[in-house]
Design a protein around this motif. Structure first.
Motif, PDB file in Angstrom:
ATOM      1  N   MET A 149       0.834  -1.206   0.000  1.00 27.25           N
ATOM      2  CA  MET A 149       0.000   0.000   0.000  1.00 27.25           C
ATOM      3  C   MET A 149       0.868   1.255   0.000  1.00 27.25           C
ATOM      4  N   THR A 153       1.311   4.061  -2.963  1.00 30.65           N
ATOM      5  CA  THR A 153       1.174   5.480  -2.669  1.00 30.65           C
ATOM      6  C   THR A 153       2.384   6.263  -3.178  1.00 30.65           C
ATOM      7  N   GLY A 173      -7.174  -0.630  -0.836  1.00 31.41           N
ATOM      8  CA  GLY A 173      -7.842   0.237   0.129  1.00 31.41           C
ATOM      9  C   GLY A 173      -9.345   0.233   0.001  1.00 31.41           C
ATOM     10  N   MET A 244      -3.352   2.813   7.783  1.00 29.18           N
ATOM     11  CA  MET A 244      -3.897   1.969   6.715  1.00 29.18           C
ATOM     12  C   MET A 244      -5.386   2.199   6.521  1.00 29.18           C
ATOM     13  N   SER A 247      -6.504   5.908   5.345  1.00 25.72           N
ATOM     14  CA  SER A 247      -5.985   6.482   4.096  1.00 25.72           C
ATOM     15  C   SER A 247      -6.941   6.284   2.931  1.00 25.72           C
ATOM     16  N   SER A 249      -9.428   4.562  -0.160  1.00 25.15           N
ATOM     17  CA  SER A 249      -9.249   3.826  -1.411  1.00 25.15           C
ATOM     18  C   SER A 249      -8.268   4.531  -2.346  1.00 25.15           C
ATOM     19  N   ARG A 250      -7.446   3.715  -3.002  1.00 28.78           N
ATOM     20  CA  ARG A 250      -6.530   4.230  -4.035  1.00 28.78           C
ATOM     21  C   ARG A 250      -7.022   3.866  -5.435  1.00 28.78           C
TER      22      ARG A 250
END
Length: 316
Positions: A149, A153, A173, A244, A247, A249-250
């Motif tokens: 993750m 990022t 995420g 975690m 942060s 959803s990506r």
């Protein structure tokens, strides 16, 4: 000189720290944050930054694994995330795990946000700051679990600094993908014993998410012993977990990612379900997906040749 080193090692064991660990290089990466790291191979080779996961120290990237990758012509760098190992600890921000989880479950996000002092972006900036401190402009980034993750990022926020991305046993995420089994979640959120013997014995509980074929209780106990002796620090776990969870959803950013991406996931993984890896590969344009039948949420020594081959090929 050798006798002096033995005495120093014995003194370190008596006081709960490793003499070798104290000699680990540590660099400032931003105001108030220092990161401990170790490197393998020739600095003239292509740099590969290894990013470790939730609550785990850099030594979870086994030294033999790092050297095997370095032998393939890579300059390998492993490091402790903030709030772990020998890197900066955020002791001024204690997190009550019970209160935090309750706030998340009841949807009280403002209360949850107030408890956690940083996010995954800050942890990604730590890794990039380490590269800057080492004089490395661009690197191949390999992250496992939460480290995946963080690596995602890094690639999203600073694609100009990431030559390639390898996301291993990780997710996006999104709450619909990569969720743990009830059994794995129970082990994850169960507090570990504070005493050394109990901590080492409890490591075998992680077999619930390990490779069914290659799960190794002795290896789990050995890593737990080394981690306890090097830098036992359970207080950082709550802050990393909060980073975690909060942060988000990506997914949208991953859809736009232009960094060459390899996704690796074990089909035995019950801590981050393989749907997390599949979803990551589906979202990133042109991503390659490698699913390994005999890997869980671990990297069994028996699979190192395949993993090293895959990373070496992707970073060539």
């Amino acid at each position: 000189m050798e006798d002096a080193q033995v005495r120093a090692d014995n003194l370190g064991a008596l006081h709960g720290w490793s003499w070798k660990a104290l000699r680990m290089p540590i660099v400032d990466v931003s105001p108030g944050v220092s990161i401990a790291y170790e490197s393998f191979g020739d600095p003239a080779d292509a740099p590969v930054l290894l990013v470790m996961g939730f609550g785990a120290q850099m030594i979870a990237w086994h030294e033999d694994f790092c050297r095997a990758l370095a032998d393939r012509g890579r300059y390998v760098i492993r490091y402790d995330n903030r709030d772990c190992g020998l890197s900066t600890k955020f002791d001024d921000h204690p997190v009550d795990m019970g209160r935090f989880i309750a706030a998340v479950r009841t949807g009280d996000i403002p209360a949850a946000l107030a408890m956690v002092p940083y996010r995954l972006q800050d942890m990604a900036d730590d890794g990039l700051g380490l590269l800057t401190a080492l004089g490395i402009e661009r690197a191949h980034v390999v992250g496992a679990s939460m480290g995946g993750m963080i690596a995602q990022t890094m690639a999203i926020s600073h694609p100009e600094r990431v030559l390639t991305l390898t996301s291993m046993m990780s997710s996006t995420g999104e709450s619909d993908y990569g969720q743990p089994s009830p059994e794995a979640q129970t082990v994850l959120f169960s507090p570990n014993p504070a005493d050394r013997q109990g901590y080492i014995a409890a490591a075998e509980n992680e077999l619930v998410w390990a490779s069914k074929r290659y799960g190794d209780p002795a290896a789990l106990r050995e890593l737990a012993a080394d981690s306890y002796d090097r830098a036992y620090y359970p207080a950082g776990i709550g802050r990393q977990l909060g980073a975690m969870i909060l942060s988000g959803s990506r997914a949208d950013a991953l859809r736009e990612l232009k960094v060459p991406t390899l996704v690796i996931h074990g089909l035995d993984d019950t801590l981050i379900d393989p749907s997390g890896g599949k979803r990551t590969a589906d979202l990133v344009p042109g991503a390659e997906l490698l699913l390994l039948p005999d890997m869980g949420h671990d990297r069994p020594r028996e699979l190192w040749p395949r993993l090293v081959d895959a990373v070496a090929a992707h970073t060539s």
